[in-house]
Design a protein around this motif. Structure first.
Motif, PDB file in Angstrom:
ATOM      1  N   ARG A   1       0.664  -1.494  -0.070  1.00 12.34           N
ATOM      2  CA  ARG A   1       0.076   0.015  -0.098  1.00 12.34           C
ATOM      3  C   ARG A   1       0.859   1.378  -0.021  1.00 12.34           C
ATOM      4  NH1 ARG A   1      -4.288  -0.822   3.540  1.00 12.34           N
ATOM      5  NH2 ARG A   1      -4.670   1.643   3.097  1.00 12.34           N
ATOM      6  N   LYS A   2       0.227   2.312  -0.441  1.00 14.28           N
ATOM      7  CA  LYS A   2       1.133   3.685  -0.608  1.00 14.28           C
ATOM      8  C   LYS A   2       1.925   3.658   0.796  1.00 14.28           C
ATOM      9  CE  LYS A   2       0.654   7.749  -3.192  1.00 14.28           C
ATOM     10  NZ  LYS A   2      -0.550   8.329  -4.042  1.00 14.28           N
ATOM     11  N   GLY A   3       2.831   4.387   0.849  1.00 14.66           N
ATOM     12  CA  GLY A   3       3.790   4.483   1.993  1.00 14.66           C
ATOM     13  C   GLY A   3       4.639   3.828   2.243  1.00 14.66           C
ATOM     14  N   GLN A   4       4.191   2.347   1.896  1.00 16.29           N
ATOM     15  CA  GLN A   4       5.356   1.219   2.242  1.00 16.29           C
ATOM     16  C   GLN A   4       6.142   1.249   0.971  1.00 16.29           C
ATOM     17  OE1 GLN A   4       2.315  -2.185   2.678  1.00 16.29           O
ATOM     18  NE2 GLN A   4       3.114  -2.289   4.513  1.00 16.29           N
ATOM     19  N   MET A   5       7.465   0.685   1.356  1.00 19.15           N
ATOM     20  CA  MET A   5       8.439   0.411   0.648  1.00 19.15           C
ATOM     21  C   MET A   5       9.068  -1.178   0.765  1.00 19.15           C
ATOM     22  SD  MET A   5      11.101   2.176  -1.016  1.00 19.15           S
ATOM     23  CE  MET A   5      10.839   3.908  -0.472  1.00 19.15           C
ATOM     24  N   VAL A   6       9.736  -1.724  -0.138  1.00 20.27           N
ATOM     25  CA  VAL A   6      10.594  -2.836  -0.194  1.00 20.27           C
ATOM     26  C   VAL A   6      11.766  -2.385  -0.261  1.00 20.27           C
ATOM     27  CG1 VAL A   6      11.006  -4.959  -1.075  1.00 20.27           C
ATOM     28  CG2 VAL A   6       8.677  -4.161  -1.138  1.00 20.27           C
ATOM     29  N   PRO A   7      12.526  -2.535   0.868  1.00 17.77           N
ATOM     30  CA  PRO A   7      13.761  -1.995   0.854  1.00 17.77           C
ATOM     31  C   PRO A   7      15.111  -2.478  -0.288  1.00 17.77           C
ATOM     32  CG  PRO A   7      13.667  -3.470   2.552  1.00 17.77           C
ATOM     33  CD  PRO A   7      12.389  -3.449   1.969  1.00 17.77           C
ATOM     34  N   ASN A   8      15.930  -1.763  -0.526  1.00 17.54           N
ATOM     35  CA  ASN A   8      16.977  -2.237  -1.275  1.00 17.54           C
ATOM     36  C   ASN A   8      17.875  -3.272  -1.476  1.00 17.54           C
ATOM     37  OD1 ASN A   8      18.384  -1.743  -3.809  1.00 17.54           O
ATOM     38  ND2 ASN A   8      19.579  -0.026  -3.168  1.00 17.54           N
ATOM     39  N   HIS A   9      17.624  -4.430  -2.070  1.00 18.92           N
ATOM     40  CA  HIS A   9      18.053  -5.465  -1.917  1.00 18.92           C
ATOM     41  C   HIS A   9      18.433  -6.130  -3.434  1.00 18.92           C
ATOM     42  CE1 HIS A   9      13.930  -6.737  -2.806  1.00 18.92           C
ATOM     43  NE2 HIS A   9      14.279  -7.905  -3.177  1.00 18.92           N
ATOM     44  N   ALA A  10      19.172  -7.348  -3.239  1.00 16.74           N
ATOM     45  CA  ALA A  10      19.290  -8.381  -4.589  1.00 16.74           C
ATOM     46  C   ALA A  10      19.431  -9.675  -4.307  1.00 16.74           C
ATOM     47  CB  ALA A  10      20.724  -7.877  -5.154  1.00 16.74           C
ATOM     48  N   HIS A  11      19.465 -10.346  -5.128  1.00 19.27           N
ATOM     49  CA  HIS A  11      19.009 -11.939  -4.925  1.00 19.27           C
ATOM     50  C   HIS A  11      20.477 -12.204  -5.841  1.00 19.27           C
ATOM     51  CE1 HIS A  11      15.191 -11.317  -3.564  1.00 19.27           C
ATOM     52  NE2 HIS A  11      14.821 -10.796  -4.831  1.00 19.27           N
ATOM     53  N   LYS A  12      21.341 -13.273  -5.020  1.00 22.92           N
ATOM     54  CA  LYS A  12      22.392 -13.921  -5.722  1.00 22.92           C
ATOM     55  C   LYS A  12      22.215 -14.881  -6.729  1.00 22.92           C
ATOM     56  CE  LYS A  12      26.148 -12.573  -2.778  1.00 22.92           C
ATOM     57  NZ  LYS A  12      26.821 -12.724  -1.625  1.00 22.92           N
ATOM     58  N   VAL A  13      20.969 -15.862  -6.287  1.00 22.02           N
ATOM     59  CA  VAL A  13      20.527 -16.686  -7.310  1.00 22.02           C
ATOM     60  C   VAL A  13      19.240 -16.719  -8.049  1.00 22.02           C
ATOM     61  CG1 VAL A  13      19.701 -19.361  -6.995  1.00 22.02           C
ATOM     62  CG2 VAL A  13      21.599 -18.343  -5.710  1.00 22.02           C
ATOM     63  N   LYS A  14      18.219 -15.998  -7.471  1.00 18.20           N
ATOM     64  CA  LYS A  14      16.952 -15.673  -8.199  1.00 18.20           C
ATOM     65  C   LYS A  14      16.831 -14.891  -9.321  1.00 18.20           C
ATOM     66  CE  LYS A  14      13.405 -14.036  -5.816  1.00 18.20           C
ATOM     67  NZ  LYS A  14      12.151 -13.828  -5.094  1.00 18.20           N
ATOM     68  N   LYS A  15      16.136 -15.222 -10.097  1.00 22.22           N
ATOM     69  CA  LYS A  15      16.188 -14.296 -11.640  1.00 22.22           C
ATOM     70  C   LYS A  15      14.363 -14.158 -11.288  1.00 22.22           C
ATOM     71  CE  LYS A  15      15.991 -13.926 -16.424  1.00 22.22           C
ATOM     72  NZ  LYS A  15      16.695 -14.303 -17.584  1.00 22.22           N
ATOM     73  N   GLU A  16      13.841 -13.041 -11.497  1.00 23.27           N
ATOM     74  CA  GLU A  16      12.419 -12.724 -11.242  1.00 23.27           C
ATOM     75  C   GLU A  16      11.847 -11.629 -12.127  1.00 23.27           C
ATOM     76  OE1 GLU A  16      12.019 -11.410  -7.284  1.00 23.27           O
ATOM     77  OE2 GLU A  16      13.468 -10.050  -7.612  1.00 23.27           O
ATOM     78  N   ASP A  17      10.713 -11.988 -12.660  1.00 25.68           N
ATOM     79  CA  ASP A  17       9.866 -11.029 -13.065  1.00 25.68           C
ATOM     80  C   ASP A  17       9.042 -10.446 -12.349  1.00 25.68           C
ATOM     81  OD1 ASP A  17      10.836 -11.763 -15.813  1.00 25.68           O
ATOM     82  OD2 ASP A  17       9.035 -11.754 -16.616  1.00 25.68           O
ATOM     83  N   ILE A  18       9.026  -8.917 -12.115  1.00 24.76           N
ATOM     84  CA  ILE A  18       8.065  -8.503 -11.156  1.00 24.76           C
ATOM     85  C   ILE A  18       7.076  -7.623 -12.055  1.00 24.76           C
ATOM     86  CG2 ILE A  18       7.930  -6.443  -9.579  1.00 24.76           C
ATOM     87  CD1 ILE A  18       9.599  -8.827  -8.467  1.00 24.76           C
ATOM     88  N   ILE A  19       5.900  -8.070 -11.816  1.00 25.84           N
ATOM     89  CA  ILE A  19       4.683  -7.738 -12.739  1.00 25.84           C
ATOM     90  C   ILE A  19       3.653  -6.610 -11.843  1.00 25.84           C
ATOM     91  CG2 ILE A  19       2.913  -8.638 -14.296  1.00 25.84           C
ATOM     92  CD1 ILE A  19       4.516 -11.492 -13.741  1.00 25.84           C
ATOM     93  N   CYS A  20       3.364  -5.548 -12.482  1.00 26.75           N
ATOM     94  CA  CYS A  20       2.297  -4.803 -12.002  1.00 26.75           C
ATOM     95  C   CYS A  20       0.985  -5.303 -12.400  1.00 26.75           C
ATOM     96  CB  CYS A  20       2.489  -3.534 -12.226  1.00 26.75           C
ATOM     97  SG  CYS A  20       1.101  -2.372 -11.641  1.00 26.75           S
ATOM     98  N   ARG A  21       0.254  -5.845 -11.408  1.00 33.49           N
ATOM     99  CA  ARG A  21      -1.118  -6.810 -11.577  1.00 33.49           C
ATOM    100  C   ARG A  21      -2.170  -5.641 -11.589  1.00 33.49           C
ATOM    101  NH1 ARG A  21      -0.156 -10.997 -14.687  1.00 33.49           N
ATOM    102  NH2 ARG A  21       0.994 -12.391 -13.784  1.00 33.49           N
TER     103      ARG A  21
ATOM    104  N   GLY B   1       2.500  -9.069  -9.114  1.00 28.83           N
ATOM    105  CA  GLY B   1       2.881 -10.617  -9.554  1.00 28.83           C
ATOM    106  C   GLY B   1       4.581 -10.886  -9.320  1.00 28.83           C
ATOM    107  N   GLU B   2       4.900 -11.956  -8.897  1.00 28.72           N
ATOM    108  CA  GLU B   2       6.194 -12.334  -9.334  1.00 28.72           C
ATOM    109  C   GLU B   2       6.172 -13.752  -9.742  1.00 28.72           C
ATOM    110  OE1 GLU B   2       8.805 -11.564  -5.731  1.00 28.72           O
ATOM    111  OE2 GLU B   2       9.823 -13.604  -6.275  1.00 28.72           O
ATOM    112  N   VAL B   3       6.903 -14.049 -10.701  1.00 21.93           N
ATOM    113  CA  VAL B   3       7.578 -15.103 -11.589  1.00 21.93           C
ATOM    114  C   VAL B   3       8.821 -15.279 -11.395  1.00 21.93           C
ATOM    115  CG1 VAL B   3       6.993 -16.571 -13.337  1.00 21.93           C
ATOM    116  CG2 VAL B   3       5.187 -15.109 -12.784  1.00 21.93           C
ATOM    117  N   SER B   4       9.318 -16.457 -10.722  1.00 19.82           N
ATOM    118  CA  SER B   4      10.905 -16.520 -10.719  1.00 19.82           C
ATOM    119  C   SER B   4      11.267 -17.885 -10.910  1.00 19.82           C
ATOM    120  CB  SER B   4      11.301 -15.912  -9.371  1.00 19.82           C
ATOM    121  OG  SER B   4      11.091 -16.632  -8.266  1.00 19.82           O
TER     122      SER B   4
END
Ligand SMILES: O=C[C@@H](O)[C@@H](O)[C@H](O)CO
Length: 188
Positions: A64-84, A150-153
Motif C-alpha cells: 500500500r501507499k507509503g510502504q517500501m520494499v528495501p533495496n536488495h538483490a538476489h544472488k540466485v533468483k531471477k524474477e519478473d516483477i509484474i504490476c497486476r 505478481g512475481e514469477v521467478s
C-alpha cells in the motif's frame, strides 16, 4: 512486528485481492514482514507464495501507499516483477549501489531491452513487467493507493537469498502477540 499488524495486513490484502479478482488457493502461504524494523507502514510488504518448487516460484504481493520494499538483490533468483493492479515504481541498480554508482546497464521491460543508469526509477502500470537478473539491486513502492504485484521467478529462497543494502534488515520478523492470530505465516 505485532500480531495485530499482521492480522490487519492480511485483511487489507485479502480485500484488495478480492476486489481485483485475484482468487487465492486454499491454505495459501502468507508471508508478511516489516524486515525486522518495526515500521510496517513505511517498510513492509504482504506476500502470498502461490507456488514454491525447487525449479520455480510464483507469488502475488500486496503493497500500500507509503510502504517500501528495501533495496536488495538476489544472488540466485531471477524474477519478473509484474504490476497486476495500480502503479508500481522500482529503483534499479546494476550492482551494489556503493560499488556501481550511476553505471549504465540494460534490463528487459515488457520483453524488450531498455537502457538504465544505476539509481533510475522505472514505473510500471497494470500488465507491465520487468525482468530482474540476479545481482540487480532493486527497491520498490506503490504510486497508487494500493498495488497488486505478481512475481514469477526461478527458485525462491527467502531465508538465504536476500542481500539488503542496509545490513541491519532481516527478511522475516519476530512477532509480538498482542491479539489472537487470524492466520499463521509461512515462517511460523
Ligand atoms: O523483490 C522482491 C522479491 O524478490 C520478494 O519475493 C522477496 O521475498 C523480497 O524479500
Amino acid at each position: 512486528m505485532k500480531r495485530s499488524q499482521i492480522n490487519k495486513a492480511f485483511k487489507d490484502a485479502s480485500s484488495c485481492f478480492a476486489q481485483t479478482c485475484w482468487a487465492l488457493p486454499p491454505n495459501a502461504a502468507w508471508d508478511i514482514t516489516d524486515f525486522g524494523m518495526g515500521k510496517f507502514d513505511t517498510l513492509g510488504i504482504t506476500l502470498v507464495n502461490l507456488a514454491e518448487e525447487s525449479e520455480y516460484c510464483e507469488k502475488i504481493i500486496y503493497i500500500r501507499k507509503g510502504q517500501m520494499v528495501p533495496n536488495h538483490a538476489h544472488k540466485v533468483k531471477k524474477e519478473d516483477i509484474i504490476c497486476r493492479n495500480g502503479i508500481l515504481a522500482l529503483r534499479l541498480w546494476k550492482g551494489h549501489p556503493d560499488h556501481d554508482p550511476e553505471e549504465s546497464f540494460e534490463i528487459k521491460v515488457n520483453r524488450e531491452w531498455r537502457s538504465f543508469r544505476s539509481g533510475d526509477v522505472l514505473t510500471l502500470e497494470a500488465g507491465e513487467r520487468v525482468t530482474l537478473e540476479p545481482l540487480v539491486y532493486h527497491m520498490f513502492w506503490c504510486e497508487s493507493d494500493e498495488c497488486v504485484i505478481g512475481e514469477v521467478s526461478t527458485a525462491n529462497d527467502d531465508a538465504n537469498d536476500n542481500f539488503f543494502v542496509d545490513t541491519e534488515l532481516g527478511r522475516f520478523s519476530s512477532i509480538e502477540e498482542d491479539e489472537p492470530a487470524l492466520l499463521r505465516l509461512l515462517n511460523e
